[in-house]
Design a protein around this motif. Structure first.
Motif, PDB file in Angstrom:
ATOM      1  N   SER A 233      -1.604  10.872 -10.544  1.00  0.00           N
ATOM      2  CA  SER A 233      -0.382  11.334  -9.883  1.00  0.00           C
ATOM      3  C   SER A 233       0.546  12.056 -10.848  1.00  0.00           C
ATOM      4  O   SER A 233       0.301  12.152 -12.049  1.00  0.00           O
ATOM      5  CB  SER A 233       0.356  10.135  -9.287  1.00  0.00           C
ATOM      6  OG  SER A 233       0.899   9.321 -10.332  1.00  0.00           O
TER       7      SER A 233
ATOM      8  N   ALA B   2      -4.744  12.304  -1.723  1.00  0.00           N
ATOM      9  CA  ALA B   2      -5.901  11.432  -1.953  1.00  0.00           C
ATOM     10  C   ALA B   2      -6.696  11.242  -0.669  1.00  0.00           C
ATOM     11  O   ALA B   2      -7.935  11.246  -0.680  1.00  0.00           O
ATOM     12  CB  ALA B   2      -5.431  10.082  -2.499  1.00  0.00           C
TER      13      ALA B   2
ATOM     14  N   THR C  78      -6.471   6.040  -6.942  1.00  0.00           N
ATOM     15  CA  THR C  78      -5.195   6.529  -7.467  1.00  0.00           C
ATOM     16  C   THR C  78      -4.498   5.390  -8.195  1.00  0.00           C
ATOM     17  O   THR C  78      -4.032   4.433  -7.564  1.00  0.00           O
ATOM     18  CB  THR C  78      -4.304   7.047  -6.317  1.00  0.00           C
ATOM     19  OG1 THR C  78      -5.020   8.050  -5.597  1.00  0.00           O
ATOM     20  CG2 THR C  78      -3.033   7.659  -6.869  1.00  0.00           C
TER      21      THR C  78
END
Length: 244
Positions: free
Chosen positions: A37, A50, A62
């Motif tokens: 991120s 995602a 993630t």
């Protein structure tokens, strides 16, 4: 594909790290993409990105990239306070700790029955840098890096000669670099520096520069470019399907 979502905390060398997992509902084994991120951690635009990837047949992991520095579940706002805190975290966490996070994710998810055992990385902003950095790990087959910050400037803490640009020659897999030409965070001279290093080390790379600003993939805010975003998703999906 219809997808499912789960939360998993995994142990790293620097403590527990929460990851969000997005993957197809259909049973089977799928390639794994570690999606890094921005400094704000797992915001709703990051979640949507995602999910977009997962719906094309991938396990997308993630992580909370600054898990050592924040309470579990911390998500920073897209405002000045969030930006200041995110940048503080970015300049506090050593790259070596990101390396051990990546290794922990490869180890954990490589053992899961829904993963095929092949790994790629993707990221935006600092996450683009972390996707590039993760590609130094020989188990990463493919990386897709969007407007990656701080590679050219070597501004993130690390041991001597262990910065990401210096270690470019350690990348073994395929890598794609995507930039916005109107991005003040990575000016022309910075992009040229990275391109030259990739050329000198004869890496297997693809290079794209668009007339776009920083964070043009983020579907919140006035810098979002929907057409370019769709194009980049398609390029990434095609690359991962081919290489993973």
């Amino acid at each position: 594909m219809i997808i499912q979502q789960a939360t998993q905390e995994i142990e790293t060398a620097t403590g527990a790290m929460r990851c969000q997992i997005y993957r197809p509902q259909t049973e089977g084994q799928y390639p794994c993409i570690i999606f890094y991120s921005e400094i704000f951690q797992i915001t709703t635009p990051i979640e949507r990105a995602a999910k977009t990837l997962a719906g094309h047949g991938f396990v997308v992991v993630t992580p909370e990239v600054f898990h050592e520095l924040n309470p579990v579940g911390t998500v920073l706002a897209y405002d000045d306070a969030g930006k200041d805190k995110g940048n503080q975290d970015k300049f506090t966490k050593p790259l070596e700790h990101h390396d051990s996070d990546t290794e922990a994710m490869i180890t954990f998810f490589g053992q899961q029955p829904y993963c095929s055992g092949t790994f790629g990385t993707m990221g935006v902003c600092i996450g683009g840098h972390l996707a590039y950095r993760a590609a130094l790990n020989s188990k990463i087959t493919s990386a897709f890096c969007l407007y990656a910050t701080d590679i050219h400037s070597n501004t993130l803490p690390c041991d001597e000669n262990n910065d990401s640009l210096t270690r470019t020659g350690d990348i073994k897999g395929e890598i794609t670099m995507v930039w916005g030409k109107q991005d003040p965070h990575v000016p022309l001279e910075g992009r040229q520096k990275i391109h030259q290093k990739l050329m000198e080390t004869e890496r297997n790379f693809t290079w794209h520069e668009f007339n776009a600003q920083h964070a043009f993939m983020r579907d919140e805010g006035d810098r979002y470019d929907p057409e370019l975003a769709i194009q980049c998703y398609q390029m990434a999906i095609n690359q991962f399907r081919r290489s993973l």
